[in-house]
Every structure is written in C-alpha cells, then in structure tokens.
Enzyme design. Sequence first.
Site: not given
Length: 626
Positions: A102-106
């Site tokens: 997910a975009s919040r992790y990368i």
Amino acid sequence: MDIRTVLKDNFLQYSSYVIKDRAIASVVDGFKPVQRRIIHSLFEMHDGNFHKVANVVGNTMKYHPHGDTSIYEALVNIANKDLFIEKQGNFGNLFTGDPASASRYIECRLTPLAFDVLYSKEITIYESSYDGRNNEPLLYPAKIPVILIQGSEGIAVGMAAKILPHNFNEILNAVKSELLGESYDIYPDFPTGGIVDVNEYADGNGKVLVRAKIETIDEKTIVIRELPFGETTESLISSIEKAIRKNYIKVSSINDFTAENVAIELSLPRGVYASEVIEKLYHYTNCQISISVNLLLLSERYPVVYTIKDLIKFHAAHLQKILKMELELQKSKILEKIFYKTLEQIFIEKKIYKLLETISKEENILSIILSEVLRHKESFSREVLKEDVENLLKIPIRKISLFDIDKNSKDIKILNKELKSINSNISSIRGYSINFIDLLLAKYSKEHQRKTKISLIKSKNVKEIATKNMKVYLNLAEGFAGTSLFDGEFIGNASYYDKILVFRENSYVLKNIEDKTFIDKKNVCALVYDINNSKEQIFSIIYFNRLDNFYYVKRFKIDKFITDKVYEFLGENDEFVDFSLNPEFVEFSTNKDIVKRIEIDNFMVKSRSSIGKRISSNNLKKVKFK
C-alpha cells in the site's frame, strides 16, 4: 438538438481527450499526462530524502483529476522501470506478478538521471492545471529518447500503441551514431531477460518472437531461468499446467523457486526426456510468445506512427536544440554577471558614487548617475537601464569601502573565459551533444547492461513435435474406429494432428480421430495416417480390368488431401484384388499352375488416378502380394 448530433459531438470530444490526455505518450518526453504529473510532483517535493508514495500521490492529485488509484498504479509502473524513480520498500515483483505494498508503506524519490536528462525548469513550458490553481509542465525537455528506453502501451479510441523497451546504452549510442552520421540498429531489451528474434521487427512496427531461457540440469530436470516479456511465473506455470491437462506435454511436478531470480523447475516422468519436452514448452505454453508492436506517439497533440530511426533522428536534433537553449541561457546569465560586475567596478573605481554628495534634489539622482555611467558605455555588453542604476544605489557604503578592484577584475576574466567556452560549445553544438552523451554513458552505463539475448529462433512445425498420446482402435466388422473403441483391434498411437486412413475397394478417405467414428462396413482396411511420416508411405494395389481381362499393379503416395473427401483410385471397370503397404513381390500363377514372382520395385510409383502396370500378357489364375 438532434440526439445523433449530440452523440457525435460528445464521442469526438471523448475520443480526442482519450488520445491526447490519457492513453498515448508524447514523442518529446515519452510520458503520458499522469506520468508527467507524477514526475513534476517529485521535482516539486524533492529535498534529497525519500517521500511516502501516499504523499506523492496526494500532491499529484493537484494536477491529475482521475483519483488516487490511477496515480498510484502509474507511479509503481514508472518506478519498476528503474530509470527515474528510486524505490524503497516493496514495489511488487516483476517476475512473480506480486503487487506493491500500500502507498503508505513504500517510499520513493527521483534518481540523479531524472535531473540530468529531464529537469530544466527555465526552459520548460508550463500550463495551468485542470482547475487553474497550479501550473504543470506541458512537456519535459527530455535529452534522451525516454519512450524507447521505457517502452509504452496504451489503447485509445480507434488506435493503440505498443512500444517495447530498449537498452539505455544502445539507445544513447544510436543517438551518438546519428550525430556522427554512422549506421546503427536498435532492438528491444526486456527487464525479464529471455531470448528475442527480431527478424520481423520492421524498425519498431512489426513483431518479435520472445522465448523464455530454459536450462537442462539433467535429462529429467528442466529449469526456466528467464521469462518472456509480459509474462510472470504465475502466468507461465498456468500455461504449462494447461498444456499438461491437454496431454501436450508430460511433467511429473512443477516447483517455483523464484526469489531475486526466476527459477521454475520441471521434473519429468519415466520415459520422457528434457530434449523432447523443451521444444513442446515453446509451442504449447507461454514459454514462447509473439508480440506485435505499433510505434504510435503524440507529436504536437496529434497521433503519428514513427519508426525507430525516425525517433532517433528526432531526438538527435532535439538534444542539440535543448542543449543549445541551455547554453544560451547560461550565456545570458554570465553576460548579466559580467555586465553588473563591470558596472559596479566603474561606479566605484571612477568614484561616481561620490556625486551623491553633491546632488541636492532626490529626483535628479538617477539621471545624473546614469549620465555619468553612460560615459563608459563601451565597457558594457548591453544598454544600461534605470533599474541597473537603482541597484547601484543600493550598494552599502561598507561594501564600497571594502571593494577589491583586482579581485573583481579577476572574476570578470574568469567569467569571460566561461563565456568563450559556452560560445565555442554553441558554435559546435553537435560535438557538445556527443560529449554530453559520452558523459551520461560514463555515469550510468554499468547500471543498464543488456538482459535479453538476440537470436534467430528456428521453430519446428507444431505437427512435428506433437505427442502421440492417443491410442486408436478399429472394429472393421462394425465399421467403427476411434480412441474409445476398446472392443476393437489396436491399430496405433496417434497425435491430435494425425488422421484415420480408410481404404475401400476403389477409394480412400481420411478422417479426424475422435472417440468413435463410423467409417462404413465395406472397408478393406483402416490405419493411422502419421501427418509427418505417412506422406512418404507407398500404397500398393492389385486390380483386375474387366475390359481387357488383365491384372494390374498400381502404386501411389498420399501426400495431399482434404479431410472427409473421398478419393477414387480405381475406375468403374476395375475390380479390387489385393492391397499392401510394404510388399516385396507380386506373386501370380498361370493357367498351367506355374507360380511366378516379380519384385515390387519393377512397378513405378505414380499418382492415384494413373493406370497401373500390367503384370503379364497371359491369363492368370491368382495374383497377390507377398
């Protein structure tokens, strides 16, 4: 308004929008609008640190009116090209097809290459964003053919683009060769490796044949090491399993050991060997695929089909144009520096500033100082303006008292030297462009080695490698043949492409092999017709002609046929006597009971419709093959 007019107008607007603003990349910078907006956001946010992809997506939404999902997917796609975006975290696996986190992790940030070949803010043309609140680049002044390096794919209304990725080093060397007037050839290079046949590439508008790289560990073990472009280990294994279910290939087990590198291990059962399975993998699975390409791009907002060489020529000229614009910009900045340093030195060295002590009226200051400065106008590279004088009047007294004339003169000398170098580069812009490419290659070439091997792929005909995995049975008395006729006589193994050849007394017919096929009861014999080998089989017939009362031998081959069509080989006055596949002799007895033999080779092979060769001029009692 007529509904047809409304639909026509709206359809034209929609199709134009999809072509220009969604699906097709630009010839100049190689980006679609969403990709360009992502890069623009990263330039805006750049501080040398990694940024959460979620933040980049959020910032890009100021420019892109289509939601966060499309931006996120496009960002991951660009990042996995390993060209302009540096990744941190799980951006998915190109080999297995696993999705990104997910975009919040990368996190991500721009690579140095992006600044070297894309970023040039002062010569980039900007336009208002969709809501008018921000400005975004119309196009980036790309110094390399991004579209050929990254590749692109898009489907618009009535048209589609399919551009394959190419090797960074080879593309830059091609641009260099174009500038030098040398010949060059450019072929695709895929991030998944593999083997590519470019015989039909047609300069970017034909097709390529792509194969997986397969290694043989031993005669019972095969390992797939590299994938065809566009395939994942999951899709490849799925295609292999499908071929196994259809009985095209025999594999006892499939193990996927893919991690950083592809490793799909196939174990083979008893009686099956690697050499025969590899060719079948290429034919029956996605280990070999054909990719058609169409080099469609936007040029000045219009779709145009290019060739590879067209693009290399365009970007060779475009590189010179952009570099010249940058040099002209540097030149104007240096001239401005020289102008102001010269102006400042004259103002202080000629003690023009002391006139300020004698001027009583403030409104006269600018005109008096300007007129005094203009006495030295031959020292300036441009006209002295009132704004320049205002800048002089802002110089602090402390700076005037500490002004070092010698140092300032040296600075001007250094700037003039730089100016001379820039003028030299402008006058020889082709050589300067070649040097720029050499610097890029020296800096980045090690990161972009070719991964795909170029080779001529010699494919065997699928009929040649077909597995004889069907058992065919015959019940001549009942007139049936097929694979499920277990009460009949076994007549041979067959592949999907083989036929059942049915001989009757005066004709033959070839039928598809099915579970159970009615072939008629009045048959001489039926056999499996091997599509690869039976074309050379000689069929021998003995027949009796009722008009002249003589026996004849006819020999012919069956090399061409139409399935289910009846082919006659005897006339209406001919009577069938005997049939054989591989006889050695024709044996016959005369009325005097004398038995004779004639070798079969004495009878020529002719066509099925020709007249046979007469056996003897005497009346015969019995004739047969031996």
